[in-house]
Design an enzyme around this catalytic site. Sequence first.
Site, PDB file in Angstrom:
ATOM      1  N   ASP A 104       0.835  -1.205   0.000  1.00 11.16           N
ATOM      2  CA  ASP A 104       0.000   0.000   0.000  1.00 11.16           C
ATOM      3  C   ASP A 104       0.870   1.257   0.000  1.00 11.16           C
ATOM      4  OD1 ASP A 104      -2.064  -1.769   0.433  1.00 11.16           O
ATOM      5  OD2 ASP A 104      -2.053  -1.455   2.601  1.00 11.16           O
TER       6      ASP A 104
HETATM    7  N1  URA Z   1      -1.090  -5.942   3.938  1.00  9.01           N
HETATM    8  C1  URA Z   1      -1.554  -4.682   3.961  1.00  9.01           C
HETATM    9  O1  URA Z   1      -2.557  -4.403   4.585  1.00  9.01           O
HETATM   10  N2  URA Z   1      -0.884  -3.760   3.284  1.00  9.01           N
HETATM   11  C2  URA Z   1       0.247  -4.003   2.602  1.00  9.01           C
HETATM   12  O2  URA Z   1       0.815  -3.106   1.992  1.00  9.01           O
HETATM   13  C3  URA Z   1       0.714  -5.316   2.600  1.00  9.01           C
HETATM   14  C4  URA Z   1       0.035  -6.266   3.279  1.00  9.01           C
END
Ligand code: URA
Length: 237
Positions: A104
Amino acid sequence: MERLDKFLADSGAGTRSQVKQLLKQGRVTVDGKPEKDGSRKIDPGLQTVCLDGTALGGRYRAVFLMNKPAGYVTATEDPREKTVMELLPPQLRHLDLKPVGRLDKATEGLLLFTNDGELLHRLISPKSQVPKRYYARHEGTATEQDIDAFAQGLTLADGTQCRSAKLEPIGPGESLITICEGKYHQVRRMMAARNLTVLYLERRQEGCLTLGELPRGQVRPLTQQEIELLEQGESEK
Ligand code: URA
Protein backbone atom coordinates in the site's frame (compact mmCIF):
# COMPACT_ATOMS: atom_id res chain seq x y z
CA MET A 1 25.92 -4.82 -35.19
CA GLU A 2 26.25 -2.96 -31.91
CA ARG A 3 28.95 -1.95 -29.50
CA LEU A 4 29.89 -4.63 -26.98
CA ASP A 5 29.68 -2.22 -24.01
CA LYS A 6 26.17 -1.14 -25.00
CA PHE A 7 25.06 -4.75 -25.45
CA LEU A 8 26.41 -5.61 -21.97
CA ALA A 9 24.67 -2.65 -20.32
CA ASP A 10 21.40 -3.38 -22.13
CA SER A 11 21.65 -7.01 -21.01
CA GLY A 12 21.66 -5.87 -17.42
CA ALA A 13 25.34 -6.69 -16.78
CA GLY A 14 25.72 -3.30 -15.09
CA THR A 15 25.91 0.42 -15.64
CA ARG A 16 28.25 1.80 -18.31
CA SER A 17 31.03 2.29 -15.73
CA GLN A 18 30.49 -1.17 -14.17
CA VAL A 19 30.63 -2.66 -17.68
CA LYS A 20 33.97 -0.91 -18.25
CA GLN A 21 35.32 -2.61 -15.11
CA LEU A 22 33.95 -6.03 -16.12
CA LEU A 23 35.70 -5.73 -19.47
CA LYS A 24 38.94 -4.55 -17.85
CA GLN A 25 38.82 -7.48 -15.42
CA GLY A 26 38.64 -9.92 -18.36
CA ARG A 27 35.26 -11.32 -17.30
CA VAL A 28 33.67 -10.93 -20.73
CA THR A 29 34.16 -13.29 -23.64
CA VAL A 30 32.94 -13.10 -27.23
CA ASP A 31 32.63 -16.52 -28.84
CA GLY A 32 34.79 -17.96 -26.10
CA LYS A 33 37.66 -15.45 -26.38
CA PRO A 34 38.26 -12.83 -23.67
CA GLU A 35 37.46 -9.34 -24.92
CA LYS A 36 38.45 -6.11 -23.18
CA ASP A 37 37.50 -3.62 -25.88
CA GLY A 38 34.01 -2.24 -25.22
CA SER A 39 33.94 -0.37 -28.53
CA ARG A 40 34.16 -3.61 -30.50
CA LYS A 41 31.13 -4.20 -32.71
CA ILE A 42 29.30 -7.47 -32.19
CA ASP A 43 26.29 -9.16 -33.77
CA PRO A 44 24.16 -10.48 -30.87
CA GLY A 45 22.22 -12.68 -33.29
CA LEU A 46 25.37 -14.52 -34.43
CA GLN A 47 27.86 -14.19 -31.60
CA THR A 48 27.77 -15.43 -28.01
CA VAL A 49 28.73 -12.95 -25.32
CA CYS A 50 29.40 -14.39 -21.87
CA LEU A 51 29.89 -12.73 -18.50
CA ASP A 52 31.75 -14.99 -16.06
CA GLY A 53 31.00 -17.89 -18.40
CA THR A 54 27.24 -17.28 -18.56
CA ALA A 55 25.75 -16.30 -21.90
CA LEU A 56 23.86 -13.01 -22.00
CA GLY A 57 20.70 -13.23 -23.99
CA GLY A 58 20.36 -9.53 -24.63
CA ARG A 59 17.77 -9.35 -21.88
CA TYR A 60 18.82 -11.12 -18.79
CA ARG A 61 16.63 -12.07 -15.87
CA ALA A 62 16.85 -9.35 -13.27
CA VAL A 63 15.42 -9.45 -9.75
CA PHE A 64 15.81 -6.43 -7.47
CA LEU A 65 14.82 -5.77 -3.88
CA MET A 66 13.60 -2.31 -2.82
CA ASN A 67 13.17 -0.85 0.63
CA LYS A 68 10.00 1.06 -0.20
CA PRO A 69 9.30 4.31 1.63
CA ALA A 70 5.77 5.47 2.48
CA GLY A 71 4.07 7.81 0.02
CA TYR A 72 4.56 5.80 -3.18
CA VAL A 73 1.92 3.61 -4.81
CA THR A 74 2.89 0.20 -6.19
CA ALA A 75 1.98 0.67 -9.84
CA THR A 76 3.89 1.08 -13.08
CA GLU A 77 2.09 4.37 -13.67
CA ASP A 78 -0.46 6.54 -11.96
CA PRO A 79 -2.02 9.83 -13.07
CA ARG A 80 -1.91 11.43 -9.62
CA GLU A 81 0.40 9.58 -7.25
CA LYS A 82 4.15 9.04 -7.10
CA THR A 83 4.92 5.43 -8.09
CA VAL A 84 7.61 3.02 -6.90
CA MET A 85 8.98 3.07 -10.47
CA GLU A 86 10.23 6.61 -9.81
CA LEU A 87 12.53 5.21 -7.12
CA LEU A 88 14.37 2.94 -9.57
CA PRO A 89 17.73 4.45 -10.55
CA PRO A 90 17.86 5.60 -14.21
CA GLN A 91 20.38 2.90 -15.16
CA LEU A 92 17.77 0.22 -14.32
CA ARG A 93 14.92 1.76 -16.28
CA HIS A 94 15.75 -0.09 -19.50
CA LEU A 95 15.34 -3.47 -17.78
CA ASP A 96 11.54 -3.34 -17.91
CA LEU A 97 11.18 -4.25 -14.24
CA LYS A 98 7.72 -4.76 -12.71
CA PRO A 99 6.82 -4.80 -9.02
CA VAL A 100 6.07 -8.27 -7.61
CA GLY A 101 2.74 -7.91 -5.83
CA ARG A 102 2.03 -4.67 -4.04
CA LEU A 103 2.53 -2.69 -0.88
CA ASP A 104 0.00 0.00 0.00
CA LYS A 105 0.98 3.64 -0.38
CA ALA A 106 1.52 3.96 3.38
CA THR A 107 3.31 0.62 3.81
CA GLU A 108 7.09 0.55 3.87
CA GLY A 109 9.66 -2.16 3.38
CA LEU A 110 10.56 -5.08 1.17
CA LEU A 111 9.27 -4.97 -2.40
CA LEU A 112 10.65 -7.14 -5.20
CA PHE A 113 10.93 -6.19 -8.86
CA THR A 114 11.62 -8.47 -11.82
CA ASN A 115 11.56 -8.53 -15.61
CA ASP A 116 10.78 -12.26 -15.54
CA GLY A 117 7.04 -12.52 -16.14
CA GLU A 118 6.94 -16.18 -15.22
CA LEU A 119 8.64 -15.68 -11.85
CA LEU A 120 6.41 -12.70 -11.16
CA HIS A 121 3.23 -14.67 -11.78
CA ARG A 122 4.40 -17.60 -9.73
CA LEU A 123 5.21 -15.35 -6.78
CA ILE A 124 1.91 -13.47 -6.84
CA SER A 125 -0.30 -16.45 -7.73
CA PRO A 126 -2.94 -17.34 -5.13
CA LYS A 127 -1.17 -20.74 -4.94
CA SER A 128 2.09 -19.10 -3.87
CA GLN A 129 2.83 -19.75 -0.23
CA VAL A 130 6.00 -17.72 0.19
CA PRO A 131 5.76 -16.40 3.77
CA LYS A 132 5.78 -12.61 4.15
CA ARG A 133 6.56 -11.13 7.51
CA TYR A 134 5.39 -7.69 8.60
CA TYR A 135 6.04 -5.42 11.56
CA ALA A 136 2.96 -3.48 12.68
CA ARG A 137 2.38 -0.74 15.20
CA HIS A 138 -1.29 -0.80 16.08
CA GLU A 139 -4.01 0.23 18.49
CA GLY A 140 -4.49 -2.11 21.45
CA THR A 141 -2.29 -5.06 22.29
CA ALA A 142 -2.65 -8.53 20.79
CA THR A 143 -3.92 -11.25 23.13
CA GLU A 144 -3.81 -15.06 23.17
CA GLN A 145 -7.29 -15.06 21.59
CA ASP A 146 -6.01 -12.89 18.73
CA ILE A 147 -3.06 -15.25 18.19
CA ASP A 148 -5.44 -18.23 18.09
CA ALA A 149 -7.83 -16.47 15.71
CA PHE A 150 -4.93 -15.75 13.30
CA ALA A 151 -3.75 -19.37 13.54
CA GLN A 152 -7.27 -20.71 12.86
CA GLY A 153 -7.64 -18.56 9.72
CA LEU A 154 -9.53 -15.29 10.13
CA THR A 155 -12.73 -14.31 8.40
CA LEU A 156 -12.55 -10.66 7.32
CA ALA A 157 -15.39 -8.16 7.69
CA ASP A 158 -16.57 -8.81 4.09
CA GLY A 159 -16.60 -12.59 4.62
CA THR A 160 -13.21 -13.26 2.96
CA GLN A 161 -11.59 -16.33 4.46
CA CYS A 162 -7.84 -16.09 5.22
CA ARG A 163 -5.38 -18.93 5.56
CA SER A 164 -3.74 -19.66 8.86
CA ALA A 165 -1.34 -16.86 9.81
CA LYS A 166 1.07 -16.13 12.63
CA LEU A 167 0.60 -13.21 15.02
CA GLU A 168 3.46 -12.51 17.44
CA PRO A 169 2.95 -9.63 19.89
CA ILE A 170 6.36 -8.09 20.65
CA GLY A 171 5.26 -5.29 22.97
CA PRO A 172 2.30 -3.05 23.77
CA GLY A 173 0.80 -2.06 20.40
CA GLU A 174 3.51 -3.83 18.39
CA SER A 175 3.34 -7.18 16.58
CA LEU A 176 4.95 -9.28 13.88
CA ILE A 177 2.54 -10.87 11.43
CA THR A 178 3.42 -13.63 8.96
CA ILE A 179 1.05 -14.45 6.11
CA CYS A 180 1.39 -16.82 3.17
CA GLU A 181 -0.97 -15.08 0.77
CA GLY A 182 -1.49 -11.57 -0.57
CA LYS A 183 -5.07 -10.36 -0.50
CA TYR A 184 -5.89 -6.68 -0.87
CA HIS A 185 -4.88 -4.75 2.33
CA GLN A 186 -4.63 -8.14 3.98
CA VAL A 187 -2.65 -7.36 7.12
CA ARG A 188 -4.57 -4.17 7.85
CA ARG A 189 -7.90 -5.97 7.36
CA MET A 190 -6.85 -8.96 9.46
CA MET A 191 -5.73 -6.71 12.29
CA ALA A 192 -8.93 -4.63 11.97
CA ALA A 193 -10.97 -7.85 12.27
CA ARG A 194 -9.45 -8.19 15.78
CA ASN A 195 -9.84 -4.48 16.68
CA LEU A 196 -6.10 -3.93 16.35
CA THR A 197 -6.18 -1.02 13.89
CA VAL A 198 -2.80 -0.72 12.14
CA LEU A 199 -1.03 2.63 12.53
CA TYR A 200 2.23 1.72 10.79
CA LEU A 201 3.17 -1.27 8.60
CA GLU A 202 6.52 -2.47 7.28
CA ARG A 203 7.25 -5.65 5.32
CA ARG A 204 10.49 -7.04 6.69
CA GLN A 205 10.82 -10.44 5.06
CA GLU A 206 9.68 -12.39 2.00
CA GLY A 207 10.74 -16.04 1.85
CA CYS A 208 14.45 -16.07 2.65
CA LEU A 209 14.89 -12.39 1.82
CA THR A 210 15.20 -9.63 4.41
CA LEU A 211 15.76 -5.89 4.18
CA GLY A 212 19.21 -6.19 5.78
CA GLU A 213 21.07 -2.89 5.82
CA LEU A 214 19.42 -1.58 2.65
CA PRO A 215 18.48 2.08 3.27
CA ARG A 216 14.89 3.21 2.74
CA GLY A 217 14.27 4.23 -0.88
CA GLN A 218 17.19 2.17 -2.24
CA VAL A 219 17.30 -0.97 -4.41
CA ARG A 220 19.82 -3.77 -4.75
CA PRO A 221 20.05 -6.71 -7.16
CA LEU A 222 19.44 -10.20 -5.77
CA THR A 223 22.38 -12.55 -6.06
CA GLN A 224 21.98 -15.68 -8.18
CA GLN A 225 21.88 -17.69 -4.94
CA GLU A 226 19.08 -15.53 -3.52
CA ILE A 227 17.07 -15.96 -6.73
CA GLU A 228 17.52 -19.73 -6.53
CA LEU A 229 16.47 -19.80 -2.85
CA LEU A 230 13.42 -17.71 -3.64
CA GLU A 231 12.44 -20.13 -6.41
CA GLN A 232 13.06 -23.17 -4.23
CA GLY A 233 11.02 -21.69 -1.40
CA GLU A 234 8.37 -21.24 -4.00
CA SER A 235 8.36 -24.78 -5.36
CA GLU A 236 8.71 -26.58 -2.01
CA LYS A 237 5.31 -25.39 -0.85
N1 URA B 1 -1.09 -5.94 3.94
C1 URA B 1 -1.55 -4.68 3.96
O1 URA B 1 -2.56 -4.40 4.59
N2 URA B 1 -0.88 -3.76 3.28
C2 URA B 1 0.25 -4.00 2.60
O2 URA B 1 0.81 -3.11 1.99
C3 URA B 1 0.71 -5.32 2.60
C4 URA B 1 0.03 -6.27 3.28
